[in-house]
Design a protein around this motif. Sequence first.
Motif, PDB file in Angstrom:
ATOM      1  N   GLY A   1       0.805  -1.213   0.000  1.00  0.00           N
ATOM      2  CA  GLY A   1       0.000   0.000   0.000  1.00  0.00           C
ATOM      3  C   GLY A   1       0.838   1.263   0.000  1.00  0.00           C
ATOM      4  N   PRO A   2       0.176   2.396   0.164  1.00  0.00           N
ATOM      5  CA  PRO A   2       0.872   3.678   0.108  1.00  0.00           C
ATOM      6  C   PRO A   2       1.724   3.967   1.347  1.00  0.00           C
ATOM      7  N   HIS A   3       1.583   3.185   2.398  1.00  0.00           N
ATOM      8  CA  HIS A   3       2.341   3.394   3.623  1.00  0.00           C
ATOM      9  C   HIS A   3       3.416   2.314   3.753  1.00  0.00           C
ATOM     10  N   LEU A   4       4.588   2.715   4.206  1.00  0.00           N
ATOM     11  CA  LEU A   4       5.683   1.769   4.414  1.00  0.00           C
ATOM     12  C   LEU A   4       6.040   1.743   5.887  1.00  0.00           C
ATOM     13  N   LEU A   5       6.027   0.576   6.466  1.00  0.00           N
ATOM     14  CA  LEU A   5       6.393   0.380   7.862  1.00  0.00           C
ATOM     15  C   LEU A   5       7.786  -0.223   7.871  1.00  0.00           C
ATOM     16  N   LEU A   6       8.705   0.439   8.528  1.00  0.00           N
ATOM     17  CA  LEU A   6      10.106   0.044   8.532  1.00  0.00           C
ATOM     18  C   LEU A   6      10.564  -0.177   9.966  1.00  0.00           C
ATOM     19  N   GLY A   7      11.146  -1.338  10.237  1.00  0.00           N
ATOM     20  CA  GLY A   7      11.647  -1.598  11.579  1.00  0.00           C
ATOM     21  C   GLY A   7      11.899  -3.072  11.815  1.00  0.00           C
ATOM     22  N   PRO A   8      12.262  -3.409  13.054  1.00  0.00           N
ATOM     23  CA  PRO A   8      12.678  -4.776  13.354  1.00  0.00           C
ATOM     24  C   PRO A   8      11.533  -5.764  13.540  1.00  0.00           C
ATOM     25  N   ALA A   9      11.829  -6.980  13.133  1.00  0.00           N
ATOM     26  CA  ALA A   9      11.021  -8.141  13.491  1.00  0.00           C
ATOM     27  C   ALA A   9      11.961  -9.029  14.298  1.00  0.00           C
ATOM     28  N   SER A  10      11.524  -9.455  15.435  1.00  0.00           N
ATOM     29  CA  SER A  10      12.400 -10.242  16.300  1.00  0.00           C
ATOM     30  C   SER A  10      11.625 -11.441  16.845  1.00  0.00           C
TER      31      SER A  10
END
Length: 71
Positions: free
Chosen positions: A3-12
């Motif tokens: 989609g138009p939003h990007l979620l960036l960060g860790p998966a642990s």
Amino acid sequence: MIGPHLLLGPASIDRWVDEGRDLPGGGALNMAYHWAKAGVPFGLLTRVGADDGDTVLDFLRRHQIPHLAAS
């Protein structure tokens, strides 16, 4: 679809030693879960390592969390 939003960060992996459980977690993965449930159009960009990659990727598929192929 991303989609138009990007979620960036860790998966642990959250390890519950007393219970003998390993569960996917991390700030970005938790937010991705809730956005997917709420129907927010987005894509998740995170790095998935080899050690626990299957656990994270299974979680993404099971909960229909859109992620980039490079994740």
